[in-house]
Enzyme design. Structure first.
Site, PDB file in Angstrom:
ATOM      1  N   HIS A   1       0.755  -1.088  -0.131  1.00 48.51           N
ATOM      2  CA  HIS A   1      -0.074   0.056  -0.076  1.00 48.51           C
ATOM      3  C   HIS A   1       0.928   1.096  -0.008  1.00 48.51           C
ATOM      4  O   HIS A   1       2.003   1.138   0.309  1.00 48.51           O
ATOM      5  CB  HIS A   1      -0.895   0.017   1.370  1.00 48.51           C
ATOM      6  CG  HIS A   1      -1.760  -1.300   1.583  1.00 48.51           C
ATOM      7  ND1 HIS A   1      -3.093  -1.032   1.529  1.00 48.51           N
ATOM      8  CD2 HIS A   1      -1.389  -2.235   2.184  1.00 48.51           C
ATOM      9  CE1 HIS A   1      -3.567  -2.160   1.880  1.00 48.51           C
ATOM     10  NE2 HIS A   1      -2.683  -2.981   2.241  1.00 48.51           N
TER      11      HIS A   1
ATOM     12  N   GLU B   1       2.641  -0.758   4.435  1.00 53.05           N
ATOM     13  CA  GLU B   1       2.210   0.452   3.966  1.00 53.05           C
ATOM     14  C   GLU B   1       3.615   1.193   3.956  1.00 53.05           C
ATOM     15  O   GLU B   1       4.591   1.074   4.552  1.00 53.05           O
ATOM     16  CB  GLU B   1       1.593   1.322   4.977  1.00 53.05           C
ATOM     17  CG  GLU B   1       0.143   1.019   5.467  1.00 53.05           C
ATOM     18  CD  GLU B   1      -0.777   1.529   4.343  1.00 53.05           C
ATOM     19  OE1 GLU B   1      -0.594   1.773   3.441  1.00 53.05           O
ATOM     20  OE2 GLU B   1      -2.323   1.101   4.678  1.00 53.05           O
TER      21      GLU B   1
ATOM     22  N   HIS C   1      -2.642  -2.913  -3.286  1.00 52.01           N
ATOM     23  CA  HIS C   1      -3.842  -2.780  -3.198  1.00 52.01           C
ATOM     24  C   HIS C   1      -4.877  -2.780  -4.156  1.00 52.01           C
ATOM     25  O   HIS C   1      -6.055  -3.241  -4.117  1.00 52.01           O
ATOM     26  CB  HIS C   1      -4.083  -1.377  -2.066  1.00 52.01           C
ATOM     27  CG  HIS C   1      -5.263  -1.647  -1.111  1.00 52.01           C
ATOM     28  ND1 HIS C   1      -5.499  -0.484  -0.207  1.00 52.01           N
ATOM     29  CD2 HIS C   1      -6.306  -2.547  -0.834  1.00 52.01           C
ATOM     30  CE1 HIS C   1      -6.659  -0.641   0.485  1.00 52.01           C
ATOM     31  NE2 HIS C   1      -7.070  -1.833   0.067  1.00 52.01           N
TER      32      HIS C   1
ATOM     33  N   ASP D   1      -3.462   2.376  -4.926  1.00 55.17           N
ATOM     34  CA  ASP D   1      -2.131   2.343  -4.309  1.00 55.17           C
ATOM     35  C   ASP D   1      -1.430   0.816  -4.452  1.00 55.17           C
ATOM     36  O   ASP D   1      -2.501  -0.186  -4.775  1.00 55.17           O
ATOM     37  CB  ASP D   1      -2.003   2.676  -2.729  1.00 55.17           C
ATOM     38  CG  ASP D   1      -2.987   1.748  -1.689  1.00 55.17           C
ATOM     39  OD1 ASP D   1      -4.300   1.604  -2.368  1.00 55.17           O
ATOM     40  OD2 ASP D   1      -2.591   1.597  -0.670  1.00 55.17           O
TER      41      ASP D   1
HETATM   42 ZN   LIG Z   1      -4.048   0.726   0.774  1.00 59.05          ZN
END
Ligand SMILES: [Zn+2]
Length: 181
Positions: free
Chosen positions: A35, A117, A156, A166
């Site tokens: 992400h 992330e 994602h 993303d």
């Molecule tokens: Zn995401």
């Protein structure tokens, strides 16, 4: 440098346990989801992402945070612009990063995935140091969860294509995946 995951936690990473997780319905951990996130959008270096994942975000701190009020989300890992890795959720537990999602006909990707992330945005390059941290983290994840093969590392955007973009067009999949193999 080599990293190791033991009992779901990465050694040498900063740990900030999030309240936003629950038990996986399965022992099958077989997908890695990449992400990006930035708070406020497009700004880097703040601590707001940590605050969001810890349930501490001051939604008055920025006008765009109003819509985040009450949001309960997390990821297993965050890699900052300087490459620093923070872990929020034990990899054996289910973090809340993917939302409504589907991979190869199986819905609810949080059940069987690990979420990373990258501090970043769809509009700019990632830092070299982020790729280096991502690579050693991914190697540690694959070692601990060998069902995660390179074919099962996705964005994602791939599991929620209508809602999510993303990690975006600047993420260098070719470099990342070829460096892993
Ligand atoms: Zn995401």
């Amino acid at each position: 440098m080599t990293l190791t995951i033991e009992n779901g936690w990465l050694d040498k990473a900063q740990k900030k346990p999030s309240p936003f997780y629950n038990q996986r319905p399965t022992n099958d951990v077989s997908l890695l989801v990449i992400h990006n996130i930035s708070l406020p959008a497009g700004e880097f270096g703040h601590t707001y992402i940590d605050d969001l994942f810890l349930g501490n975000l001051d939604c008055d701190a920025h006008q765009t945070f109003k819509e985040l009020e009450g949001l309960e989300v997390s990821a297993h890992f965050l890699i900052r612009r300087n490459g620093e890795i923070t872990q929020f959720v034990n990899c054996d537990e289910r973090a809340w990063h993917a939302g409504v999602s589907e991979f190869e006909g199986r819905s609810g990707c949080n059940d069987f995935s690990i979420g990373i992330e990258l501090e970043g945005a769809d509009t700019c390059n990632y830092e070299d140091t982020q790729y280096q941290s991502l690579l050693i983290l991914t190697q540690a994840i694959i070692k601990a969860y060998p069902a995660i093969t390179t074919e099962r590392i996705i964005g994602h955007c791939h599991i929620a294509p209508v809602r999510k973009t993303d990690p975006g067009p600047y993420f260098d999949w070719q470099y990342y995946l070829s460096a892993l193999s």
